[in-house]
Design a protein around this motif. Structure first.
Motif, PDB file in Angstrom:
ATOM      1  N   ILE A  40       0.853  -1.191   0.000  1.00 41.11           N
ATOM      2  CA  ILE A  40       0.000   0.000   0.000  1.00 41.11           C
ATOM      3  C   ILE A  40       0.889   1.241   0.000  1.00 41.11           C
ATOM      4  CG2 ILE A  40      -1.990  -1.067   1.154  1.00 41.11           C
ATOM      5  CD1 ILE A  40      -1.086   0.258   3.764  1.00 41.11           C
ATOM      6  N   LYS A  41       0.303   2.370  -0.284  1.00 39.69           N
ATOM      7  CA  LYS A  41       0.970   3.678  -0.277  1.00 39.69           C
ATOM      8  C   LYS A  41       2.198   3.703  -1.193  1.00 39.69           C
ATOM      9  CE  LYS A  41      -0.788   4.766   4.303  1.00 39.69           C
ATOM     10  NZ  LYS A  41      -0.470   5.140   5.663  1.00 39.69           N
ATOM     11  N   ALA A  42       3.333   4.187  -0.673  1.00 37.70           N
ATOM     12  CA  ALA A  42       4.549   4.358  -1.493  1.00 37.70           C
ATOM     13  C   ALA A  42       5.022   3.050  -2.139  1.00 37.70           C
ATOM     14  CB  ALA A  42       5.662   4.992  -0.671  1.00 37.70           C
ATOM     15  N   PRO A  43       5.023   1.929  -1.416  1.00 36.93           N
ATOM     16  CA  PRO A  43       5.451   0.682  -2.069  1.00 36.93           C
ATOM     17  C   PRO A  43       4.550   0.290  -3.258  1.00 36.93           C
ATOM     18  CG  PRO A  43       5.577   0.440   0.290  1.00 36.93           C
ATOM     19  CD  PRO A  43       4.868   1.735   0.022  1.00 36.93           C
ATOM     20  N   MET A  44       3.270   0.569  -3.145  1.00 36.34           N
ATOM     21  CA  MET A  44       2.368   0.258  -4.256  1.00 36.34           C
ATOM     22  C   MET A  44       2.687   1.166  -5.445  1.00 36.34           C
ATOM     23  SD  MET A  44       0.093  -1.429  -5.759  1.00 36.34           S
ATOM     24  CE  MET A  44      -1.099  -2.338  -4.858  1.00 36.34           C
ATOM     25  N   LYS A  45       2.963   2.441  -5.181  1.00 38.09           N
ATOM     26  CA  LYS A  45       3.356   3.361  -6.266  1.00 38.09           C
ATOM     27  C   LYS A  45       4.638   2.878  -6.923  1.00 38.09           C
ATOM     28  CE  LYS A  45       1.529   7.848  -5.112  1.00 38.09           C
ATOM     29  NZ  LYS A  45       1.816   9.193  -4.635  1.00 38.09           N
ATOM     30  N   TRP A  46       5.593   2.456  -6.082  1.00 37.36           N
ATOM     31  CA  TRP A  46       6.863   1.947  -6.610  1.00 37.36           C
ATOM     32  C   TRP A  46       6.603   0.761  -7.535  1.00 37.36           C
ATOM     33  CZ3 TRP A  46       8.589  -3.030  -5.443  1.00 37.36           C
ATOM     34  CH2 TRP A  46       9.835  -3.364  -5.984  1.00 37.36           C
ATOM     35  N   PHE A  47       5.789  -0.179  -7.058  1.00 38.04           N
ATOM     36  CA  PHE A  47       5.497  -1.374  -7.845  1.00 38.04           C
ATOM     37  C   PHE A  47       4.822  -0.997  -9.162  1.00 38.04           C
ATOM     38  CE2 PHE A  47       3.114  -5.034  -9.245  1.00 38.04           C
ATOM     39  CZ  PHE A  47       3.993  -6.086  -9.031  1.00 38.04           C
ATOM     40  N   ASP A  48       3.840  -0.110  -9.092  1.00 36.12           N
ATOM     41  CA  ASP A  48       3.109   0.298 -10.299  1.00 36.12           C
ATOM     42  C   ASP A  48       4.009   1.004 -11.312  1.00 36.12           C
ATOM     43  OD1 ASP A  48       0.760  -0.795  -9.364  1.00 36.12           O
ATOM     44  OD2 ASP A  48      -0.052   1.113  -8.633  1.00 36.12           O
ATOM     45  N   ASN A  49       5.084   1.631 -10.821  1.00 38.40           N
ATOM     46  CA  ASN A  49       5.981   2.375 -11.715  1.00 38.40           C
ATOM     47  C   ASN A  49       7.171   1.564 -12.209  1.00 38.40           C
ATOM     48  OD1 ASN A  49       4.576   4.840 -11.822  1.00 38.40           O
ATOM     49  ND2 ASN A  49       5.313   5.363  -9.794  1.00 38.40           N
ATOM     50  N   LEU A  50       7.229   0.282 -11.854  1.00 39.40           N
ATOM     51  CA  LEU A  50       8.291  -0.560 -12.410  1.00 39.40           C
ATOM     52  C   LEU A  50       8.111  -0.634 -13.921  1.00 39.40           C
ATOM     53  CD1 LEU A  50       8.396  -3.558  -9.874  1.00 39.40           C
ATOM     54  CD2 LEU A  50      10.176  -1.846 -10.239  1.00 39.40           C
ATOM     55  N   PRO A  51       9.189  -0.485 -14.670  1.00 40.61           N
ATOM     56  CA  PRO A  51       9.065  -0.566 -16.138  1.00 40.61           C
ATOM     57  C   PRO A  51       8.473  -1.909 -16.570  1.00 40.61           C
ATOM     58  CG  PRO A  51      11.223   0.276 -15.508  1.00 40.61           C
ATOM     59  CD  PRO A  51      10.553  -0.190 -14.256  1.00 40.61           C
TER      60      PRO A  51
END
Length: 129
Positions: A40-51
């Motif tokens: 959730i939160k920042a880790p989810m954003k990180w995951f979603d932004n993986l190329p």
């Protein structure tokens, strides 16, 4: 299983996730897909932004995850940290003992002599000190 929000040790979260996936006997692809559901939160954003197509295996995803969030890993506590645990004014002995025991559990390979010294050192003046 608790969600990972980026504020705790990522190794603990990853280990917990791997244990659950091992018990379910899941494939590598399933682990990669299921891992995002624990974020959730920042880790989810990180995951979603993986190329796109940048993750080649769950081990690869695990390494990327640990590299990104390793700053949140737990700090190692040492025996000397027990010297900072003091019984507060008007704090019941039972509460002090509970706090002291929690600190002790966070220190690996803690010698009994150090525990006794820290316990006595932290007691405020009174019948037990």
């Amino acid at each position: 299983m608790d969600f990972y929000d980026g504020t705790t040790d990522p190794k603990h979260h990853l280990s917990n996730f791997k244990s659950r996936m091992y018990l379910a006997d899941t494939s590598d692809a399933t682990r990669c897909k299921a891992f995002q559901t624990t974020l959730i939160k920042a880790p989810m954003k990180w995951f979603d932004n993986l190329p796109h197509r940048s993750v080649t295996s769950f081990d690869n995803l695990s390494r990327k995850f640990l590299m990104r969030f390793s700053i949140q890993k737990d700090k190692v506590k040492h025996a000397l940290s027990l010297l900072g645990v003091k019984q507060e004014v008007r704090e019941p002995l039972r509460d002090y003992m509970e706090r002291f025991n929690k600190e002790c559990l966070e220190i690996q390979d803690l010698p009994t002599e150090t525990v006794i010294m820290g316990l006595i050192n932290g007691l405020r003046e009174g019948p037990f000190s």
